[in-house]
Structures are given as structure tokens and as C-alpha cells.
Scaffold this active site. Sequence first.
Site, PDB file in Angstrom:
ATOM      1  N   GLU A 119      24.385 -13.172 -14.356  1.00 21.58           N
ATOM      2  CA  GLU A 119      25.475 -13.700 -15.106  1.00 21.58           C
ATOM      3  C   GLU A 119      25.023 -14.755 -15.834  1.00 21.58           C
ATOM      4  O   GLU A 119      25.930 -15.773 -16.224  1.00 21.58           O
ATOM      5  CB  GLU A 119      26.433 -14.576 -13.950  1.00 21.58           C
ATOM      6  CG  GLU A 119      27.195 -13.213 -12.958  1.00 21.58           C
ATOM      7  CD  GLU A 119      28.559 -12.939 -13.495  1.00 21.58           C
ATOM      8  OE1 GLU A 119      28.915 -13.571 -14.511  1.00 21.58           O
ATOM      9  OE2 GLU A 119      29.033 -12.129 -12.701  1.00 21.58           O
ATOM     10  N   HIS A 142      28.893 -20.317  -8.802  1.00 19.82           N
ATOM     11  CA  HIS A 142      29.975 -19.166  -8.510  1.00 19.82           C
ATOM     12  C   HIS A 142      29.705 -18.825  -7.226  1.00 19.82           C
ATOM     13  O   HIS A 142      28.639 -18.509  -6.600  1.00 19.82           O
ATOM     14  CB  HIS A 142      29.911 -18.149  -9.428  1.00 19.82           C
ATOM     15  CG  HIS A 142      30.489 -16.876  -9.369  1.00 19.82           C
ATOM     16  ND1 HIS A 142      31.713 -16.832  -8.931  1.00 19.82           N
ATOM     17  CD2 HIS A 142      29.909 -15.618  -8.916  1.00 19.82           C
ATOM     18  CE1 HIS A 142      32.183 -15.518  -8.528  1.00 19.82           C
ATOM     19  NE2 HIS A 142      31.083 -14.914  -8.501  1.00 19.82           N
ATOM     20  N   HIS A 144      32.079 -17.064  -3.612  1.00 17.89           N
ATOM     21  CA  HIS A 144      33.107 -16.082  -2.901  1.00 17.89           C
ATOM     22  C   HIS A 144      33.936 -16.843  -1.656  1.00 17.89           C
ATOM     23  O   HIS A 144      33.680 -16.282  -0.707  1.00 17.89           O
ATOM     24  CB  HIS A 144      32.857 -14.915  -2.644  1.00 17.89           C
ATOM     25  CG  HIS A 144      32.071 -13.934  -3.695  1.00 17.89           C
ATOM     26  ND1 HIS A 144      31.161 -13.207  -3.730  1.00 17.89           N
ATOM     27  CD2 HIS A 144      32.326 -14.017  -5.187  1.00 17.89           C
ATOM     28  CE1 HIS A 144      30.830 -12.265  -4.693  1.00 17.89           C
ATOM     29  NE2 HIS A 144      31.208 -13.311  -5.645  1.00 17.89           N
ATOM     30  N   HIS A 214      38.415 -12.326  -6.818  1.00 17.11           N
ATOM     31  CA  HIS A 214      36.742 -12.475  -6.863  1.00 17.11           C
ATOM     32  C   HIS A 214      36.266 -13.795  -6.258  1.00 17.11           C
ATOM     33  O   HIS A 214      35.610 -13.536  -5.255  1.00 17.11           O
ATOM     34  CB  HIS A 214      36.415 -12.104  -8.380  1.00 17.11           C
ATOM     35  CG  HIS A 214      34.968 -12.064  -8.522  1.00 17.11           C
ATOM     36  ND1 HIS A 214      34.394 -11.606  -9.901  1.00 17.11           N
ATOM     37  CD2 HIS A 214      33.888 -12.438  -7.821  1.00 17.11           C
ATOM     38  CE1 HIS A 214      33.115 -11.808  -9.637  1.00 17.11           C
ATOM     39  NE2 HIS A 214      32.798 -12.148  -8.536  1.00 17.11           N
TER      40      HIS A 214
END
Length: 269
Positions: A119, A142, A144, A214
Site C-alpha cells: 500500500e 491502516h 482492521h 475492510h
Amino acid sequence: MESILNNRPALAAEVNKVAEVAGYLWQKGWAERNGGNITVNITEYVDDAIKAMPAISEVKQIGTVLPHLKGCYFYCKGTQKRMRDLARWPMENGSVIRILDDCASYVIIADHPVMPTSELPSHLSVHNYLIAKGSPYKASLHTHPIELVAMTHTKKFLEKDVATNLLWSMIPETKAFCPRGLGIIPYTLPGSVELADATIHELDDYDVVMWEKHGVFAVDVDIMSAFDQVDVLNKSALIYIAAKNMGFEPDGMSQEQMKEMTVAFNLPK
Ligand code: 2HA
Ligand code: ZN
């Protein structure tokens, strides 16, 4: 062993924060397998010796031109690497990269040729945007978070600021420590340019952005603060779920109580 962190306590402290946060992400169940990414702009810690360090990888293309990143340095989690491994060995599961003068390519300079996160283009695009607007933010995360992601599996929480207002109303700390709330981006292919562009657009109004079904993308001055913003939001989600599990819809703080908080803590909205 020779490491870029040796005799550089300020840089080592930043990387150690990344390792500490990576451990939390694993412990919370937010980082299964290689899930999640972290990128930190470490340019302020770069000295002449680091600037003189040779590349230990070939020149790699970012895939886009990011004019504000000229001469910048980043610590990046490695692609396919696990947060739980990074927690113990940050320089074996991540690396330091230098953006080259064309603003379109980079090389790895330390400690090992660990390829950065898949990413990377989206994380670097976010950093380019942060620098362009004069933001003091240096870290992007990032991850989850289970309960926050679960909330995106129903339409009502995807409407603008519905989840934000519910989460803020669960406990006063959440608005105090995530004062810009939770932006929402409808489901978009992971790793796509569309997702990166939508994320940058939402970061105009929010520090934490939810990618439907996500995970979240968060930015702040350092990685610990970015983690804290996600953590307080997810804590609110847990309180909401706990109340639902006890068989009732939680009342939430009243609008008056929320307004009182906003004034007392001098919050933006
Ligand atoms: O890099 O979580 O969405 C692992 C991810 C990508
Ligand atoms: Zn993900």
C-alpha cells in the site's frame, strides 16, 4: 549489528513506537496475518550520515509523482510482514526508504532490503497531501479494528456522521480524543488509486477514515496518537455492542451533554 537506529535515540524512539503499536494491533486482534500497514515520515531525524548512506535496493517506481516528498525519508512496514513480528523486530519487518529527486521513485537505505508495504503508493500519497497542507502529522496507520469494521456491515452506519455521532455519544473521551470523528468511504478495491484518492479527500475533514467492510486509515503527529484515535473509537463501538448484548439500545449522551463537552474541551465540531 550495524543499524540506522544505533546512536540515534530520537529516530530509535520513533521506530520503537511503531513496534509498540504493532504489538497492540496484534493483541487486539486487529492485525491477522500480514494485515495492516504503518508508514512514518522520519525526515526530521535524518542527519548528513543518513543522507550519505548508499541504496541497498534498486531504484523502485512509486507509480505516481509526489512533488512534496522530494528528499523525504520514511520508515515503512514490509510487504507480507506480520505486525506481531514487527513488534519484536522492527528493522527486520520494515525498512527506511529515501524518496529520490524525481519524486516518483525511491530506494531502500536501511537496515535490510525489506520491500515496503504493497500500500506504499497510497500511504505516500497521503504523506504528500499532509505536507502540502502544512500538517504536523507524520504517521499513517491502516488496521482492521473488529467492532468498527462490523458496524460497516449495515447501511445506516455508512451515512455521513451517523457512526461518528453514535460513537461520540457512548463515552465523553471519544469526542475529546477523536474530535474530527470517523469519515466513511464506500467499499472500494484495496490498493486501488480510487481508494487512495477517496481517502485523501476524506482526510480533509477527518483524522480517521473507515473503508467499508475492510478497516480504518488514521493519521496523526506520531503512530501512537494515530493508534489512540482508532482505539477510542473502537472502545465506543465495544460499549455500544455491550449495551446491545444486554438487550437494549444504549441512550447515548444527550445533545446537550455533547455540546457541553465540545465547549469545555474547545473541540472543532
Ligand atoms: O497490507 O491490510 O489492506 C495489508 C492490508 C491491506
Ligand atoms: Zn487492510
